[in-house]
Design a protein around this motif. Structure first.
Motif, PDB file in Angstrom:
ATOM      1  N   ALA A 199       0.831  -1.206   0.000  1.00  0.00           N
ATOM      2  CA  ALA A 199       0.000   0.000   0.000  1.00  0.00           C
ATOM      3  C   ALA A 199       0.864   1.255   0.000  1.00  0.00           C
ATOM      4  CB  ALA A 199      -0.927  -0.004   1.212  1.00  0.00           C
ATOM      5  N   LEU A 200       1.956   1.235   0.761  1.00  0.00           N
ATOM      6  CA  LEU A 200       2.874   2.378   0.790  1.00  0.00           C
ATOM      7  C   LEU A 200       3.510   2.591  -0.572  1.00  0.00           C
ATOM      8  CD1 LEU A 200       4.391   4.582   2.346  1.00  0.00           C
ATOM      9  CD2 LEU A 200       6.039   2.849   3.061  1.00  0.00           C
ATOM     10  N   ALA A 201       3.962   1.498  -1.196  1.00  0.00           N
ATOM     11  CA  ALA A 201       4.607   1.599  -2.511  1.00  0.00           C
ATOM     12  C   ALA A 201       3.636   2.139  -3.556  1.00  0.00           C
ATOM     13  CB  ALA A 201       5.146   0.237  -2.937  1.00  0.00           C
ATOM     14  N   LYS A 202       2.402   1.629  -3.553  1.00  0.00           N
ATOM     15  CA  LYS A 202       1.411   2.102  -4.525  1.00  0.00           C
ATOM     16  C   LYS A 202       1.062   3.571  -4.306  1.00  0.00           C
ATOM     17  CE  LYS A 202      -1.191  -1.584  -6.666  1.00  0.00           C
ATOM     18  NZ  LYS A 202      -2.545  -1.900  -7.154  1.00  0.00           N
ATOM     19  N   SER A 203       1.025   3.989  -3.047  1.00  0.00           N
ATOM     20  CA  SER A 203       0.623   5.359  -2.730  1.00  0.00           C
ATOM     21  C   SER A 203       1.617   6.387  -3.237  1.00  0.00           C
ATOM     22  CB  SER A 203       0.438   5.520  -1.211  1.00  0.00           C
ATOM     23  OG  SER A 203      -0.604   4.693  -0.740  1.00  0.00           O
TER      24      SER A 203
END
Length: 317
Positions: free
Chosen positions: A56-60
């Motif tokens: 989720a952090l990477a996608k954000s």
């Protein structure tokens, strides 16, 4: 602390909250680590959402995400890459490993041997890797979130102190509350939210913020407070080895990122008190008798903080 978030960074946290239920604090600390150009060690049992958090952090932030599953037979070359001979060109060519990304999930890092664990060391410390005498720079941002099972689990290897010291923060996710876990089940009946998650920040914006964070003001009274906490961990009766000067630097950098996240351009003592257990606990080695008594490093840090007078700043810029 009842403070507002930096508008852009609030978007990232809100985005992660769409996927992770009840883990805002973990999302916040993970963001602090990447903003401070550090790395995170997540220690917890399997199945509590550690992998989902990193994705989720990477996608954000529209970052290149790579995952390394550590196993007992994993080799260093499986992490950093390998040189393969090309008969057409009559030369060796470097084939990069999964470490060549922006956000790296090092899953169950303590299930592999110390030799393979150390393959991450150069990348985490120098933002580069060396293969056959040639140094390859890693793209920035470069952020490692390593997960490990509790050490009492079978088939695990303790992380060496040198490896632990490379992590800016160490934290635990914990099990969700009853209502939170019910919401997890409800969401699991539908398309996973992670699949529809959209980026809310670019890599260039993140790099710009990382530069701004270095300008967050740190008063001498705050620096003295950090050093005093670190020094007292070294002289504590139950401690064999206390927090190093690298730990003091890590705490200051983490606090600068935390202050910026909360829309401030200066540090306050509360920043240090909140972050110190996450930054110092994994850098402290207890004496054997303290371990037998069940004393934890987190308790040591909190005790030290409680015994030091809160500094009074004469003025804040």
């Amino acid at each position: 602390m009842n403070e507002s978030y930096h508008p852009k960074l609030k978007q990232v946290i809100d985005n992660i909250d769409k996927v992770m239920i009840g883990k805002t604090k973990i999302a916040e600390l993970s963001l602090v680590a990447i903003l401070a150009e550090g790395h995170v060690l997540l220690e917890d049992v399997p199945g509590v959402g550690k992998t989902m958090m990193v994705r989720a952090l990477a996608k954000s932030i529209s970052a290149a995400f790579k995952r390394i599953q550590f196993t007992p037979d994993l080799l260093p070359s499986d992490v950093i890459g390998v040189s393969i001979y090309n008969p057409k060109l009559m030369e060796f060519q470097f084939r990069p490993g999964p470490i060549m990304g922006n956000i790296i999930l090092a899953d169950e890092i303590n299930r592999t041997s110390p030799k393979t664990q150390s393959a991450l060391l150069e990348g985490m410390e120098e933002s580069s890797i060396t293969m056959d005498g040639v140094t390859h720079k890693l793209d920035k941002p470069f952020f490692v979130m390593a997960t490990q099972n509790p050490i009492e689990y079978e088939g695990t290897y303790p992380l060496p102190e040198a490896q632990l010291d490379r992590f800016l923060l160490k934290m635990k996710m914990g099990y969700p509350e009853m209502e939170e876990e019910m919401e997890v089940l409800t969401r699991a009946q539908k398309v996973p939210p992670i699949e529809d998650l959209q980026a809310v920040m670019t890599i260039d914006e993140l790099r710009a913020i990382q530069k701004e964070i270095k300008e967050v003001f740190v008063d001498d009274t705050i620096k003295r407070y950090i050093v005093e906490i670190a020094r007292r961990t070294r002289t504590h009766a139950n401690v064999y080895l206390g927090a190093s000067p690298r730990g003091s630097i890590a705490l200051m950098k983490a606090a600068q990122a935390y202050a910026f996240l909360h829309n401030r351009d200066y540090l306050i003592p509360d920043d240090i008190q909140y972050l110190a257990p996450y930054v110092f606990s994994h850098r402290i080695i207890l004496k054997s008798e303290a371990k037998y008594e069940g004393i934890t490093t987190e308790e040591i840090v909190n005790t030290v903080i409680s015994r030091i007078p809160i500094p009074v700043q004469k003025a804040v810029r």
